[in-house]
Design a protein around this motif. Structure first.
Motif, PDB file in Angstrom:
ATOM      1  N   ALA A 243      -2.981  -9.522   6.496  1.00 53.94           N
ATOM      2  CA  ALA A 243      -3.592  -8.350   5.871  1.00 53.94           C
ATOM      3  C   ALA A 243      -4.778  -8.834   5.046  1.00 53.94           C
ATOM      4  O   ALA A 243      -4.602  -9.546   4.064  1.00 53.94           O
TER       5      ALA A 243
ATOM      6  N   TYR B 255      -8.076  -1.363   0.295  1.00 55.57           N
ATOM      7  CA  TYR B 255      -7.484  -1.227   1.620  1.00 55.57           C
ATOM      8  C   TYR B 255      -7.427  -2.589   2.302  1.00 55.57           C
ATOM      9  O   TYR B 255      -8.215  -3.480   2.009  1.00 55.57           O
ATOM     10  N   TYR B 256      -6.502  -2.722   3.241  1.00 56.65           N
ATOM     11  CA  TYR B 256      -6.296  -3.973   3.959  1.00 56.65           C
ATOM     12  C   TYR B 256      -6.370  -3.713   5.459  1.00 56.65           C
ATOM     13  O   TYR B 256      -5.794  -2.740   5.947  1.00 56.65           O
TER      14      TYR B 256
ATOM     15  N   VAL C 202      -4.990  -4.899   8.837  1.00 55.38           N
ATOM     16  CA  VAL C 202      -3.794  -5.630   9.238  1.00 55.38           C
ATOM     17  C   VAL C 202      -3.872  -5.952  10.723  1.00 55.38           C
ATOM     18  O   VAL C 202      -4.124  -5.064  11.540  1.00 55.38           O
TER      19      VAL C 202
ATOM     20  N   GLY D  72      -3.981  -0.641   5.861  1.00 57.25           N
ATOM     21  CA  GLY D  72      -2.896  -0.423   4.917  1.00 57.25           C
ATOM     22  C   GLY D  72      -3.379  -0.356   3.490  1.00 57.25           C
ATOM     23  O   GLY D  72      -4.495  -0.768   3.163  1.00 57.25           O
TER      24      GLY D  72
ATOM     25  N   PHE E 197       3.909  -0.445   0.627  1.00 56.48           N
ATOM     26  CA  PHE E 197       2.736  -0.757   1.429  1.00 56.48           C
ATOM     27  C   PHE E 197       2.753   0.180   2.625  1.00 56.48           C
ATOM     28  O   PHE E 197       3.660   0.149   3.458  1.00 56.48           O
TER      29      PHE E 197
ATOM     30  N   LEU F  97       1.144   1.520   6.054  1.00 60.69           N
ATOM     31  CA  LEU F  97       0.317   1.008   7.147  1.00 60.69           C
ATOM     32  C   LEU F  97       0.130   2.113   8.181  1.00 60.69           C
ATOM     33  O   LEU F  97       1.097   2.696   8.659  1.00 60.69           O
ATOM     34  N   GLU F  98      -1.136   2.408   8.485  1.00 60.66           N
ATOM     35  CA  GLU F  98      -1.472   3.387   9.516  1.00 60.66           C
ATOM     36  C   GLU F  98      -2.061   2.627  10.696  1.00 60.66           C
ATOM     37  O   GLU F  98      -2.960   1.808  10.523  1.00 60.66           O
ATOM     38  N   PHE F  99      -1.526   2.900  11.903  1.00 64.45           N
ATOM     39  CA  PHE F  99      -1.984   2.170  13.083  1.00 64.45           C
ATOM     40  C   PHE F  99      -1.859   3.047  14.327  1.00 64.45           C
ATOM     41  O   PHE F  99      -1.145   4.044  14.345  1.00 64.45           O
TER      42      PHE F  99
ATOM     43  N   THR G 124       2.420   6.049  10.985  1.00 70.76           N
ATOM     44  CA  THR G 124       2.425   5.538   9.617  1.00 70.76           C
ATOM     45  C   THR G 124       3.800   4.949   9.333  1.00 70.76           C
ATOM     46  O   THR G 124       4.812   5.588   9.603  1.00 70.76           O
TER      47      THR G 124
ATOM     48  N   GLU H 198       6.048   2.596   6.230  1.00 67.32           N
ATOM     49  CA  GLU H 198       6.035   2.203   4.831  1.00 67.32           C
ATOM     50  C   GLU H 198       6.964   1.024   4.612  1.00 67.32           C
ATOM     51  O   GLU H 198       8.134   1.071   5.010  1.00 67.32           O
TER      52      GLU H 198
END
Length: 187
Positions: free
Chosen positions: A139, A147-148, A150, A159, A167, A169-171, A181, A183
């Protein structure tokens, strides 16, 4: 005589108020802090080297009572998850200062335990497999904010840490052809 009584009562009230405040504050979180220092000797290029490793582990657990017992004098206690933070410091030479410091935070996702380890440009997400860490993702913090980005074999996305310290994370999931999403809950 009147001033002495008034002053004594004022002191008594101040002490009682302080005791109530300290008692209320003290019951918010149980915490255990342990420190372990060890010296490790190794041979590098034919030379014997030693390094000192200091590990500080902080375990915290909120003190809560069963909501069903609200208002009762002897309410049953419930035990929320324990949060663990580990700091590892390494000293390679004879000076009194540590040369490296790493902070580890523990998270959970789908019954898998993750270790988030700080790196130069963000953090590394490892899965705990017994006593071994397996690299899961990197990340990297963006320049535009908190924001990160990943990258991993399973998911690539963006994320951030929300107000609950999870944390998020949307992908894009190629299998389902949808944005998802997930968590990671702090453990």
């Amino acid at each position: 005589m009147y001033n002495l009584k008034n002053k004594t009562m004022k002191n008594f009230m101040t002490i009682a108020l302080l005791l109530v405040m300290v008692n209320t504050y003290a019951q918010q979180v149980d915490s255990i802090k342990t420190t372990k220092v060890e010296t490790v000797t190794d041979t590098v290029n034919g030379e014997i080297t030693s390094k000192k490793i200091k590990t500080i582990t902080l375990k915290e657990q909120a003190v809560k009572t069963d909501p069903a017992d609200k208002g009762k004098l002897n309410a049953d206690r419930i035990f929320p998850p324990t949060k663990v933070k580990k700091t590892v410091m390494v000293d390679y030479d004879a000076d009194p200062f540590y040369d490296e410091k790493t902070t580890l935070k523990y998270f959970e996702l789908n019954n898998d335990n993750y270790v988030f380890r700080k790196s130069n440009d963000g953090f590394i997400m490892n899965v705990l497999n017994k006593d071994e860490e397996v690299l899961k993702a990197n990340a990297r913090q963006t320049k535009s904010g908190p924001y990160y980005v990943v990258n991993s074999n399973e998911f690539d996305g963006i994320g951030f840490f929300n107000k609950e310290k999870k944390f998020v994370l949307e992908f894009y999931n190629q299998k389902t052809d949808k944005l998802e999403t997930i968590e990671f809950a702090e453990k």
